[in-house]
Design a protein around this motif. Sequence first.
Motif, PDB file in Angstrom:
ATOM      1  N   LEU A 287     -15.493  22.897  -2.777  1.00  0.00           N
ATOM      2  CA  LEU A 287     -15.700  21.586  -3.390  1.00  0.00           C
ATOM      3  C   LEU A 287     -16.285  20.588  -2.396  1.00  0.00           C
ATOM      4  O   LEU A 287     -17.139  19.771  -2.758  1.00  0.00           O
ATOM      5  N   ASP A 288     -15.838  20.660  -1.143  1.00  0.00           N
ATOM      6  CA  ASP A 288     -16.397  19.778  -0.113  1.00  0.00           C
ATOM      7  C   ASP A 288     -17.890  20.046   0.082  1.00  0.00           C
ATOM      8  O   ASP A 288     -18.693  19.109   0.182  1.00  0.00           O
ATOM      9  N   GLU A 289     -18.259  21.332   0.119  1.00  0.00           N
ATOM     10  CA  GLU A 289     -19.677  21.666   0.268  1.00  0.00           C
ATOM     11  C   GLU A 289     -20.461  21.177  -0.954  1.00  0.00           C
ATOM     12  O   GLU A 289     -21.544  20.603  -0.825  1.00  0.00           O
ATOM     13  N   HIS A 290     -19.920  21.393  -2.141  1.00  0.00           N
ATOM     14  CA  HIS A 290     -20.561  20.917  -3.370  1.00  0.00           C
ATOM     15  C   HIS A 290     -20.746  19.397  -3.328  1.00  0.00           C
ATOM     16  O   HIS A 290     -21.824  18.890  -3.649  1.00  0.00           O
ATOM     17  N   ASP A 291     -19.701  18.682  -2.928  1.00  0.00           N
ATOM     18  CA  ASP A 291     -19.786  17.217  -2.837  1.00  0.00           C
ATOM     19  C   ASP A 291     -20.894  16.778  -1.877  1.00  0.00           C
ATOM     20  O   ASP A 291     -21.615  15.824  -2.159  1.00  0.00           O
ATOM     21  N   GLY A 292     -21.035  17.489  -0.755  1.00  0.00           N
ATOM     22  CA  GLY A 292     -22.069  17.146   0.216  1.00  0.00           C
ATOM     23  C   GLY A 292     -23.466  17.348  -0.352  1.00  0.00           C
ATOM     24  O   GLY A 292     -24.367  16.513  -0.161  1.00  0.00           O
TER      25      GLY A 292
ATOM     26  N   LEU B 234     -24.252  17.390  -3.558  1.00  0.00           N
ATOM     27  CA  LEU B 234     -24.408  16.382  -4.605  1.00  0.00           C
ATOM     28  C   LEU B 234     -24.823  15.041  -4.006  1.00  0.00           C
ATOM     29  O   LEU B 234     -25.744  14.375  -4.513  1.00  0.00           O
ATOM     30  N   LYS B 235     -24.193  14.663  -2.924  1.00  0.00           N
ATOM     31  CA  LYS B 235     -24.533  13.388  -2.261  1.00  0.00           C
ATOM     32  C   LYS B 235     -25.981  13.411  -1.777  1.00  0.00           C
ATOM     33  O   LYS B 235     -26.725  12.443  -1.968  1.00  0.00           O
TER      34      LYS B 235
ATOM     35  N   ARG C 273     -28.322  13.030  -4.694  1.00  0.00           N
ATOM     36  CA  ARG C 273     -28.327  11.638  -5.147  1.00  0.00           C
ATOM     37  C   ARG C 273     -29.247  10.797  -4.254  1.00  0.00           C
ATOM     38  O   ARG C 273     -29.970   9.936  -4.741  1.00  0.00           O
TER      39      ARG C 273
ATOM     40  N   SER D  71     -30.053  22.220   0.212  1.00  0.00           N
ATOM     41  CA  SER D  71     -28.998  23.135   0.618  1.00  0.00           C
ATOM     42  C   SER D  71     -29.617  24.496   0.881  1.00  0.00           C
ATOM     43  O   SER D  71     -30.646  24.831   0.290  1.00  0.00           O
TER      44      SER D  71
ATOM     45  N   ARG E 222     -24.689  26.728  -4.302  1.00  0.00           N
ATOM     46  CA  ARG E 222     -24.792  25.265  -4.405  1.00  0.00           C
ATOM     47  C   ARG E 222     -26.120  24.864  -5.043  1.00  0.00           C
ATOM     48  O   ARG E 222     -26.187  23.944  -5.853  1.00  0.00           O
TER      49      ARG E 222
ATOM     50  N   GLU F 215     -25.836  25.509  -8.749  1.00  0.00           N
ATOM     51  CA  GLU F 215     -25.005  24.480  -9.385  1.00  0.00           C
ATOM     52  C   GLU F 215     -25.826  23.226  -9.648  1.00  0.00           C
ATOM     53  O   GLU F 215     -25.740  22.622 -10.731  1.00  0.00           O
TER      54      GLU F 215
END
Length: 192
Positions: free
Chosen positions: A11-16, A18-19, A22, A164, A169, A172
């Motif tokens: 989830l941390d990697e996904h959040d990174g 995603l950021k 963005r 990425s 990732r 996703e």
Amino acid sequence: MDARTFFLSELDEHDGVLKRCRETLASDFEAILRVWVGAIQQGGKILFFGNGGSAADAQHLATELSVRYHKNRKAIAAVALTTDSSALTAAGNDLGFEHIFARQIEALGRPGDVAVGISTSGRSPNVLAALKTARAMKLVPVAFGGGDGGSLRALSDVALIVPSATTSRIQEMHIALGQMLCGALEIELGLA
């Protein structure tokens, strides 16, 4: 590594990712949306293609458009070139696997249509060949990629390159961005 640690790490990697999406992809997202809107408003269609998980994304996104995304509405012309097993196997056998999508573009594509090549690496020979064919036939080539984009940027008018190097990732983000494009297209066409 225990399951909880793995879960949180993923989830941390996904959040990174995603950021970073963005921060870097808004302009390309808007550009692809303009291409899609223009094609549909001119009576064209969107052709999706890719391999493996990207083939599944192609089918998923074509279905969101041709059937519905949020609400029942007029159908939007979209086709996944990954679904016709006879065309895929005949082209693969008779012409070579690198031609399975290009041949379908030749058969189904018309000037002004959009060809959406999906490749996490940007190096899939059959996706690249199809984008070349699309450009030669005056379709609008666009792409979803990842990492450094491979050859996708050079062969596309616009590309969403997920920042990425991790395939999962990238995939996703491809489906998330693709679904966002479907929703935005409905809104832009006044169908939402």
